[in-house]
Design a protein around this motif. Structure first.
Motif, PDB file in Angstrom:
ATOM      1  N   ASN A  89       0.831  -1.201   0.000  1.00 23.33           N
ATOM      2  CA  ASN A  89       0.000   0.000   0.000  1.00 23.33           C
ATOM      3  C   ASN A  89       0.868   1.254   0.000  1.00 23.33           C
ATOM      4  O   ASN A  89       1.312   1.729   1.039  1.00 23.33           O
ATOM      5  CB  ASN A  89      -0.929  -0.008   1.201  1.00 23.33           C
ATOM      6  N   ARG A  91       0.088   4.231  -0.456  1.00 22.10           N
ATOM      7  CA  ARG A  91      -0.521   5.396   0.201  1.00 22.10           C
ATOM      8  C   ARG A  91       0.099   5.662   1.571  1.00 22.10           C
ATOM      9  O   ARG A  91       0.118   6.799   2.032  1.00 22.10           O
ATOM     10  CB  ARG A  91      -2.027   5.188   0.357  1.00 22.10           C
ATOM     11  N   THR A  92       0.565   4.626   2.230  1.00 23.83           N
ATOM     12  CA  THR A  92       1.145   4.792   3.558  1.00 23.83           C
ATOM     13  C   THR A  92       2.474   5.538   3.523  1.00 23.83           C
ATOM     14  O   THR A  92       2.981   5.958   4.558  1.00 23.83           O
ATOM     15  CB  THR A  92       1.352   3.426   4.236  1.00 23.83           C
ATOM     16  N   GLU A 108      10.473   2.243   6.127  1.00 26.85           N
ATOM     17  CA  GLU A 108       9.041   2.048   5.865  1.00 26.85           C
ATOM     18  C   GLU A 108       8.776   1.868   4.371  1.00 26.85           C
ATOM     19  O   GLU A 108       7.912   1.083   3.969  1.00 26.85           O
ATOM     20  CB  GLU A 108       8.254   3.252   6.394  1.00 26.85           C
TER      21      GLU A 108
END
Length: 275
Positions: A89, A91-92, A108
């Motif tokens: 994802n 978007r994170t 991350e």
């Protein structure tokens, strides 16, 4: 008594001449060195794209020809889970609109890449980014993910493609015709939350033309090869460098050769209303 054989020192004029020659040589060599460095980065980028395109092909071959989803949203919308996307994802990693700036740490970012289905086949985070990728916005942080997949390769239908044309999107590797002409990966030079798209049936851009390498960018194709495309028109380049500026129809008309070439490579054909 003065030794006439002793070496003389440089006169001021001679020293200035030497300095001028050195400065001239440096001015000649620096552009050549910069060009060589840029060419080396372009070649490295192509090697990265070739690696992940091979992973993309291998995934399909090991999964009954099914293509991996081109983005997390496409997987989520069709299957109810994002776990079948090529990366996790994204978007994170990003802030909200309008700039969608990367706000996640490199650790991350790598976690999101590792969560994708292609990590098994290409377990090296460096292969997911162009060496000339943009800075993320703060300090020395760099976009770890700068490549995206074409919307036609099992992407998420949105403004670039009418929902009435699902047949233009491929689900299986074996269904792709003229694989050497169909784009899979695009070097966008930055992290994007979605796939890469251009309008199907219209003379307009959706995602803007990437400008990274020598007034162009790198693309990989469904047969595994990689090409560098250099945009032909200065207006195309201006759109890529200034994506938030509005462009008139007359300005967009200057970009049609570049746009139509890309539309054919993304969709396999031009829309019926393309002129």
């Amino acid at each position: 008594m003065r030794n006439r054989c002793a070496p003389k020192g440089f006169t001021l004029i001679e020293l200035l001449v030497v300095i001028s020659i050195i400065a001239l040589l440096v001015s000649i060599l620096l552009p050549a060195l910069a060009k060589a460095r840029e060419q080396a980065q372009l070649v490295r980028c192509q090697a990265h794209l070739k690696g992940i395109t091979l992973a993309w092909c291998t995934y399909a071959q090991e999964n009954e020809q099914e293509l991996v989803f081109a983005c997390w949203d496409a997987s989520q919308n069709e299957t109810g889970t994002g776990k079948y996307s090529w990366v996790g994802n994204v978007r994170t990693l990003l802030s909200g609109p309008p700039d969608w700036r990367v706000v996640a740490s490199e650790e991350e970012q790598i976690d999101v890449i590792q969560a994708g289905k292609l990590w098994k086949y290409c377990p090296d985070a460096e292969n997911y980014r162009c060496p000339m990728g943009q800075k993320a916005g703060d300090g020395e942080q760099t976009h770890m993910l700068t490549y995206s997949i074409s919307i036609a390769m099992r992407g998420n239908p949105h403004g670039g493609l009418p929902l009435t044309c699902p047949e233009l999107q491929h689900r299986k590797l074996s269904a792709i015709r003229r694989a050497a002409e169909r784009i899979v990966f695009v070097d966008e030079s930055r992290t994007t939350r979605d796939d890469y798209s251009v309008v199907y049936d219209g003379n307009d851009w959706w995602d803007k033309p990437p400008i990274i390498h020598n007034k162009g960018t790198n693309f990989s194709f469904a047969d595994g090869h990689v090409e560098h495309w250099q945009w032909e028109d200065e207006t195309t380049i201006d759109i890529g460098l200034n994506p938030n500026r509005a462009y008139s129809p007359s300005e967009l008309a200057n970009t049609l050769d570049d746009l139509h070439r890309l539309q054919r490579a993304i969709w396999g054909q031009l829309g019926p209303n393309i002129y």
